[in-house]
Structure formats: structure tokens, C-alpha cells
Design a protein around this motif. Sequence first.
Motif, PDB file in Angstrom:
ATOM      1  N   ILE A   9     -33.820  48.143 -11.691  1.00 57.14           N
ATOM      2  CA  ILE A   9     -34.878  48.140 -10.874  1.00 57.14           C
ATOM      3  C   ILE A   9     -34.371  47.582  -9.492  1.00 57.14           C
ATOM      4  CG2 ILE A   9     -36.844  46.731  -9.871  1.00 57.14           C
ATOM      5  CD1 ILE A   9     -37.423  46.357 -13.249  1.00 57.14           C
ATOM      6  N   ASP A  10     -33.344  46.593  -9.411  1.00 55.87           N
ATOM      7  CA  ASP A  10     -32.556  46.527  -8.331  1.00 55.87           C
ATOM      8  C   ASP A  10     -31.803  47.624  -7.593  1.00 55.87           C
ATOM      9  OD1 ASP A  10     -33.337  43.739  -8.425  1.00 55.87           O
ATOM     10  OD2 ASP A  10     -31.179  42.976  -9.475  1.00 55.87           O
ATOM     11  N   ALA A  16     -34.147  53.174  -2.657  1.00 58.38           N
ATOM     12  CA  ALA A  16     -35.211  53.436  -1.771  1.00 58.38           C
ATOM     13  C   ALA A  16     -34.936  52.811  -0.284  1.00 58.38           C
ATOM     14  CB  ALA A  16     -36.562  52.841  -2.363  1.00 58.38           C
ATOM     15  N   VAL A  17     -34.374  51.569  -0.205  1.00 55.73           N
ATOM     16  CA  VAL A  17     -34.087  51.112   1.224  1.00 55.73           C
ATOM     17  C   VAL A  17     -33.095  51.918   1.797  1.00 55.73           C
ATOM     18  CG1 VAL A  17     -33.028  49.331   2.301  1.00 55.73           C
ATOM     19  CG2 VAL A  17     -34.675  48.643   0.413  1.00 55.73           C
ATOM     20  N   GLY A  21     -35.612  53.181   4.321  1.00 58.72           N
ATOM     21  CA  GLY A  21     -35.577  51.881   5.256  1.00 58.72           C
ATOM     22  C   GLY A  21     -35.391  51.941   6.661  1.00 58.72           C
ATOM     23  N   ALA A  22     -34.847  52.890   7.279  1.00 55.35           N
ATOM     24  CA  ALA A  22     -34.841  53.053   8.708  1.00 55.35           C
ATOM     25  C   ALA A  22     -36.076  53.427   9.108  1.00 55.35           C
ATOM     26  CB  ALA A  22     -33.495  53.968   8.896  1.00 55.35           C
ATOM     27  N   GLU A  23     -36.496  54.478   8.354  1.00 49.68           N
ATOM     28  CA  GLU A  23     -38.029  55.249   8.728  1.00 49.68           C
ATOM     29  C   GLU A  23     -39.043  54.021   8.765  1.00 49.68           C
ATOM     30  OE1 GLU A  23     -41.049  58.572   6.985  1.00 49.68           O
ATOM     31  OE2 GLU A  23     -38.928  58.736   6.455  1.00 49.68           O
ATOM     32  N   LEU A  24     -38.947  52.992   7.522  1.00 45.18           N
ATOM     33  CA  LEU A  24     -40.003  52.106   7.672  1.00 45.18           C
ATOM     34  C   LEU A  24     -39.971  51.175   8.967  1.00 45.18           C
ATOM     35  CD1 LEU A  24     -40.056  50.643   4.274  1.00 45.18           C
ATOM     36  CD2 LEU A  24     -41.937  51.657   5.223  1.00 45.18           C
ATOM     37  N   HIS A  34     -36.310  45.919   1.848  1.00 45.81           N
ATOM     38  CA  HIS A  34     -36.156  45.417   0.645  1.00 45.81           C
ATOM     39  C   HIS A  34     -37.531  44.860   0.001  1.00 45.81           C
ATOM     40  CE1 HIS A  34     -31.860  45.883   0.845  1.00 45.81           C
ATOM     41  NE2 HIS A  34     -32.140  46.071  -0.611  1.00 45.81           N
ATOM     42  N   GLU A  35     -38.222  44.233   0.878  1.00 42.64           N
ATOM     43  CA  GLU A  35     -39.542  43.369   0.772  1.00 42.64           C
ATOM     44  C   GLU A  35     -40.568  44.402   0.398  1.00 42.64           C
ATOM     45  OE1 GLU A  35     -40.330  40.674   3.567  1.00 42.64           O
ATOM     46  OE2 GLU A  35     -39.294  39.170   2.880  1.00 42.64           O
ATOM     47  N   TYR A  36     -40.483  45.530   1.111  1.00 49.01           N
ATOM     48  CA  TYR A  36     -41.639  46.657   1.101  1.00 49.01           C
ATOM     49  C   TYR A  36     -41.359  47.351  -0.110  1.00 49.01           C
ATOM     50  CZ  TYR A  36     -44.383  50.689   1.912  1.00 49.01           C
ATOM     51  OH  TYR A  36     -45.048  51.768   1.829  1.00 49.01           O
ATOM     52  N   PHE A  37     -40.355  47.708  -0.659  1.00 56.17           N
ATOM     53  CA  PHE A  37     -39.994  48.638  -1.742  1.00 56.17           C
ATOM     54  C   PHE A  37     -40.009  47.683  -2.975  1.00 56.17           C
ATOM     55  CE2 PHE A  37     -37.848  51.581   1.347  1.00 56.17           C
ATOM     56  CZ  PHE A  37     -38.974  52.548   1.054  1.00 56.17           C
ATOM     57  N   SER A  38     -39.862  46.552  -2.879  1.00 59.84           N
ATOM     58  CA  SER A  38     -40.030  45.403  -4.106  1.00 59.84           C
ATOM     59  C   SER A  38     -41.411  45.203  -4.414  1.00 59.84           C
ATOM     60  CB  SER A  38     -39.140  43.955  -4.090  1.00 59.84           C
ATOM     61  OG  SER A  38     -37.857  44.238  -3.465  1.00 59.84           O
TER      62      SER A  38
END
Length: 179
Positions: A9-10, A16-17, A21-24, A34-38
Motif C-alpha cells: 500500500i505504501d 501514485a505520488v 504528484g506534480a500535477e496535483l 501523499h495525503e491526497y493519494f492515501s
Amino acid sequence: MDEALFLAIDEAVDQAVRAGGAELQSAGFHTSPHEYFSDAALRHLFMRLCRADVRTYRGGDPDVAWKILYAGRNVARRWEMDQVRLASTRKKKEHDEDIERDQSERRQLAISAQTFVLGTVVRALVEHVRAADPEIDGRLRAAVEARVVELDGGSDTDRAFIESTRNYLSYFTKVPEGD
């Protein structure tokens, strides 16, 4: 086994980050990637546990959802108490369902305590009576069986009552020799 799952999971969140992540961040999200994808992974698992469609969030079991949310709320309260965060341990505004569940838990706890005490007292009394009246167990069983005959056991409720009554009585009486 659980450790391998947690690592997977980690790694999935980290991947995913790396991928998005840069796009987010450029889209102006206020949470870290990290918070968003978690959070997304948690929502996905929650939907699966509730047997809902993971894409539309429809068709889930509300009882399962409430149990999970209720358990989470209780964990959060325990953490607050552990951290002695007085400001956050004040009574939070709760939904009627939460209040009702708390009241139901308190009622069940009171009933459980009452049942335990009554059972302890009745067992002690039956033991005391048994010393003077060795036939007490047979008479108690006969009284229960007379009630069973009255009920006839025709409905599911009657059968459940009969089974519970016999089980409860066995808690207080000795099994006759030879059974």
C-alpha cells in the motif's frame, strides 16, 4: 503477511505520488500528494468494505459503513484522551444516530451488568437451596418445560425463546446424572 500488504500500500501511494504528484500540486490542491493519494486509497478500501461500487460510491451497506465510522470515532476519542487534549475532548456535535448508538451501548452495558449480578446472586441462592432441597434442579427444569408446552414452539420467536430459556436455566442448574 500484514507487513507485506502495508508495504504494498505504501509503495502504491508512493508510485501514485511519483506519477501524478506534480500535477496535483500544480492544480492547486491544498493537501500534499501523499495525503491526497492515501485518502483516495482509504476511500477505495472503505467502499470495498461496504460492498459499494468503488467508482460511483453507490450500493453500499449503510450498516457496515456506520460500524466503521463509529469505530473510527471511538478510536479518535481514545487518542484525544491519551494526548490529554482537553479542548478537543469536549463533547462534539453529533448526529442523532451517534447519540442513539451511544445510548444503546450504555443500555446494553447496564443490562449486561444487571444480568451478571442477577446470575451471580441466583446461582448462590440455588446452591444454598440445593443443600437443603436436592430436587430443586428438577423442579426448576419442570417449570421451564411446562412453559415450553404452553408456547408450543410454533413460531421462530417461540423456538428462540425456548432455546434461550433452556440455555439460561442450565446456567443455574446441575445436569442430571446420566445425561
